[in-house]
Design a protein around this motif. Structure first.
Motif, short mmCIF file in Angstrom:
data_model
loop_
_atom_site.label_atom_id
_atom_site.label_comp_id
_atom_site.label_asym_id
_atom_site.label_seq_id
_atom_site.Cartn_x
_atom_site.Cartn_y
_atom_site.Cartn_z
N PRO A 19 0.77 -1.19 -0.26
CA PRO A 19 0.04 0.15 0.09
C PRO A 19 0.93 1.20 -0.06
CG PRO A 19 -0.08 -1.02 2.11
CD PRO A 19 0.66 -1.91 1.02
N PHE A 20 0.39 2.12 -0.62
CA PHE A 20 1.25 3.61 -0.84
C PHE A 20 0.59 4.37 0.34
CE2 PHE A 20 1.22 8.21 -2.08
CZ PHE A 20 2.73 8.22 -2.16
N ILE A 21 1.45 4.83 1.19
CA ILE A 21 1.24 5.54 2.32
C ILE A 21 1.86 7.12 2.22
CG2 ILE A 21 1.38 5.86 4.96
CD1 ILE A 21 0.00 3.55 4.08
N GLY A 22 1.13 7.87 1.87
CA GLY A 22 1.57 9.29 1.44
C GLY A 22 1.14 10.49 2.51
N ALA A 23 1.31 11.34 2.13
CA ALA A 23 0.93 12.71 3.23
C ALA A 23 -0.55 12.96 3.20
CB ALA A 23 1.50 13.78 2.80
N ASP A 24 -1.44 12.40 2.30
CA ASP A 24 -3.03 12.32 2.19
C ASP A 24 -3.43 11.05 2.76
OD1 ASP A 24 -1.76 10.90 -0.05
OD2 ASP A 24 -3.48 11.58 -1.35
N TYR A 25 -2.52 10.32 3.36
CA TYR A 25 -3.27 9.02 3.98
C TYR A 25 -4.00 9.32 5.32
CZ TYR A 25 -3.40 4.78 6.33
OH TYR A 25 -3.81 3.66 7.15
N ILE A 26 -5.10 8.70 5.22
CA ILE A 26 -5.97 8.95 6.55
C ILE A 26 -6.18 7.75 7.33
CG2 ILE A 26 -8.54 9.24 7.27
CD1 ILE A 26 -8.81 10.92 4.45
#
Length: 196
Positions: A19-26
């Motif tokens: 999974p991609f966990i970026g700055a917009d991850y909730i």
């Protein structure tokens, strides 16, 4: 059959995508709970004890005269600095414990990313596991196979470098451009200078 070996066994486990966990991850509710728990535990069990201990040690060193106190503010600046360093050291020391808590979460994209990141670090992408020349190798072949044409291209295009022993690359007889000569400057009574 097409002659390729790209089939899978029916019981084979298909790896899930990372999974991609970026700055917009909730984060999920469970992840928020673990975040709050980690923040609370790292503060009370690591940061507060380390900050207090570092402040006590700093005050003791100031009292013994090993550290000097500020003429105007006394020991306060050094104690504040020790408190801040102890606080951050406590927070940083809890990172591994908190990562383990996230890895233990069942349905967590963040936990999955941490687990897969650990697996990725243990075997970096693009890394082929060639056997060492000292390993026992019955067949005499490496653990991955390349075509003879690729081997010939590699030999022709890549330059071959021989390692240079350290003693041959830097020795005392090689000029380095650094001299031990220090220019002597003379000054007369009028302040005029000249080199000798």
């Amino acid at each position: 059959m097409n002659g390729r070996a790209d089939f899978q066994e029916p019981n084979a486990e298909v790896p899930r995508p990372i999974p991609f966990i970026g700055a917009d991850y909730i984060p999920t509710e469970e992840e928020r709970r673990v975040f709050a728990e980690c923040n609370d535990e790292s503060f009370w069990f690591r940061s507060v004890p380390l900050a207090a201990t570092s402040m006590l040690i700093t005050q003791g060193l100031i009292s013994k005269g090993i550290l000097s106190s500020h003429p105007k503010y006394g020991s306060i600046p050094k104690l504040i600095f020790a408190c801040i360093m102890g606080y951050f050291a406590g927070k940083l020391s809890y990172v591994k414990t908190c990562q383990e808590k996230f890895k233990n979460l069942e349905n967590s994209p963040l936990g999955e990313a941490l687990r897969s990141g650990q697996a990725r670090r243990s075997s970096p992408p693009g890394h082929y596991s060639r056997k060492s020349k000292y390993d026992s190798n019955v067949s005499g072949q490496s653990s991955f196979v390349t075509s003879p044409a690729a081997d010939n291209i590699e030999r022709e295009t890549l330059p071959h470098y021989e390692p240079i022993p350290f003693s041959a690359s830097m020795n005392e007889s090689t000029p380095t451009g650094i001299t031990d000569h220090i220019a002597q400057v003379k000054v007369n009574k009028y302040g005029d200078t000249w080199d000798e």
